[in-house]
Scaffold this motif. Structure first.
Motif, PDB file in Angstrom:
ATOM      1  N   GLY A 254       0.804  -1.212   0.000  1.00  0.00           N
ATOM      2  CA  GLY A 254       0.000   0.000   0.000  1.00  0.00           C
ATOM      3  C   GLY A 254       0.839   1.265   0.000  1.00  0.00           C
ATOM      4  N   PRO A 255       0.168   2.405   0.229  1.00  0.00           N
ATOM      5  CA  PRO A 255       0.871   3.694   0.219  1.00  0.00           C
ATOM      6  C   PRO A 255       2.030   3.704   1.216  1.00  0.00           C
ATOM      7  N   GLY A 256       3.080   4.417   0.847  1.00  0.00           N
ATOM      8  CA  GLY A 256       4.262   4.503   1.700  1.00  0.00           C
ATOM      9  C   GLY A 256       5.325   3.485   1.343  1.00  0.00           C
ATOM     10  N   TRP A 257       5.131   2.802   0.211  1.00  0.00           N
ATOM     11  CA  TRP A 257       6.084   1.744  -0.148  1.00  0.00           C
ATOM     12  C   TRP A 257       7.477   2.287  -0.413  1.00  0.00           C
ATOM     13  N   GLN A 258       7.589   3.492  -0.946  1.00  0.00           N
ATOM     14  CA  GLN A 258       8.913   4.065  -1.196  1.00  0.00           C
ATOM     15  C   GLN A 258       9.602   4.396   0.128  1.00  0.00           C
ATOM     16  N   SER A 259       8.846   4.865   1.097  1.00  0.00           N
ATOM     17  CA  SER A 259       9.420   5.153   2.414  1.00  0.00           C
ATOM     18  C   SER A 259       9.873   3.867   3.092  1.00  0.00           C
ATOM     19  N   ARG A 260       9.124   2.795   2.904  1.00  0.00           N
ATOM     20  CA  ARG A 260       9.537   1.513   3.488  1.00  0.00           C
ATOM     21  C   ARG A 260      10.842   1.029   2.865  1.00  0.00           C
ATOM     22  N   ILE A 261      10.987   1.202   1.550  1.00  0.00           N
ATOM     23  CA  ILE A 261      12.256   0.845   0.908  1.00  0.00           C
ATOM     24  C   ILE A 261      13.376   1.696   1.485  1.00  0.00           C
ATOM     25  N   ASN A 262      13.130   2.977   1.673  1.00  0.00           N
ATOM     26  CA  ASN A 262      14.136   3.877   2.238  1.00  0.00           C
ATOM     27  C   ASN A 262      14.551   3.409   3.635  1.00  0.00           C
ATOM     28  N   ASP A 263      13.577   3.028   4.466  1.00  0.00           N
ATOM     29  CA  ASP A 263      13.886   2.555   5.827  1.00  0.00           C
ATOM     30  C   ASP A 263      14.750   1.298   5.797  1.00  0.00           C
ATOM     31  N   ILE A 264      14.435   0.367   4.899  1.00  0.00           N
ATOM     32  CA  ILE A 264      15.214  -0.873   4.797  1.00  0.00           C
ATOM     33  C   ILE A 264      16.635  -0.579   4.312  1.00  0.00           C
ATOM     34  N   LEU A 265      16.786   0.327   3.367  1.00  0.00           N
ATOM     35  CA  LEU A 265      18.117   0.692   2.884  1.00  0.00           C
ATOM     36  C   LEU A 265      18.932   1.382   3.981  1.00  0.00           C
ATOM     37  N   ARG A 266      18.280   2.239   4.783  1.00  0.00           N
ATOM     38  CA  ARG A 266      18.988   2.897   5.893  1.00  0.00           C
ATOM     39  C   ARG A 266      19.508   1.844   6.876  1.00  0.00           C
ATOM     40  N   LYS A 267      18.655   0.859   7.192  1.00  0.00           N
ATOM     41  CA  LYS A 267      19.043  -0.204   8.120  1.00  0.00           C
ATOM     42  C   LYS A 267      20.201  -1.015   7.550  1.00  0.00           C
ATOM     43  N   ALA A 268      20.128  -1.348   6.252  1.00  0.00           N
ATOM     44  CA  ALA A 268      21.188  -2.121   5.611  1.00  0.00           C
ATOM     45  C   ALA A 268      22.502  -1.355   5.563  1.00  0.00           C
ATOM     46  N   ALA A 269      22.428  -0.022   5.455  1.00  0.00           N
ATOM     47  CA  ALA A 269      23.631   0.805   5.403  1.00  0.00           C
ATOM     48  C   ALA A 269      24.150   1.159   6.800  1.00  0.00           C
ATOM     49  N   GLY A 270      23.412   0.737   7.834  1.00  0.00           N
ATOM     50  CA  GLY A 270      23.842   1.025   9.203  1.00  0.00           C
ATOM     51  C   GLY A 270      23.628   2.472   9.609  1.00  0.00           C
ATOM     52  N   LEU A 271      22.652   3.119   9.003  1.00  0.00           N
ATOM     53  CA  LEU A 271      22.373   4.526   9.322  1.00  0.00           C
ATOM     54  C   LEU A 271      21.226   4.605  10.326  1.00  0.00           C
ATOM     55  N   PRO A 272      21.277   5.590  11.221  1.00  0.00           N
ATOM     56  CA  PRO A 272      20.174   5.736  12.187  1.00  0.00           C
ATOM     57  C   PRO A 272      18.896   6.190  11.485  1.00  0.00           C
ATOM     58  N   LYS A 273      17.785   5.840  12.076  1.00  0.00           N
ATOM     59  CA  LYS A 273      16.488   6.210  11.476  1.00  0.00           C
ATOM     60  C   LYS A 273      16.134   7.628  11.713  1.00  0.00           C
TER      61      LYS A 273
END
Length: 103
Positions: free
Chosen positions: A84-103
């Motif tokens: 649903g809506p917000g799918w691009q933000s969810r991808i961004n959150d997963i990429l931040r986690k994978a890169a070891g960046l804080p949310k």
């Protein structure tokens, strides 16, 4: 029904005198003195001019997002879009986690 034509010059015989026309003029002709005395809006009303200039648009972000072109597998995109809506933000959150960046 058509709108009546806006009168920009005096025409006699329309129910008012030339004196009436001159008395209610919304925008009288400027004289040379008017032009000499004219000052910029920002100079006459500095606080108002600043508030107008400052209030346009949304506030600047500390860390604005960057638009990029990224090629992803179609099944990956379909899985995120299915959420649903917000799918691009969810991808961004997963990429931040994978890169070891804080949310």
């Amino acid at each position: 029904m058509t709108k009546p034509k806006l009168q920009t010059i005096f025409e006699p015989g329309r129910g008012y005198s030339k004196e009436d026309w001159d008395a209610v003029s919304d925008n009288p002709e400027w004289t040379e003195e008017d032009f000499r005395n004219a000052r910029p809006f920002a100079e006459v009303f500095p606080d108002l001019a600043e508030s107008i200039r400052r209030s346009r648009g949304r506030p600047a972000l500390d860390n604005p997002k960057k638009q990029v072109t990224l090629r992803l597998d179609s099944d990956v995109v379909a899985r995120f879009r299915a959420g649903g809506p917000g799918w691009q933000s969810r991808i961004n959150d997963i990429l931040r986690k994978a890169a070891g960046l804080p949310k």
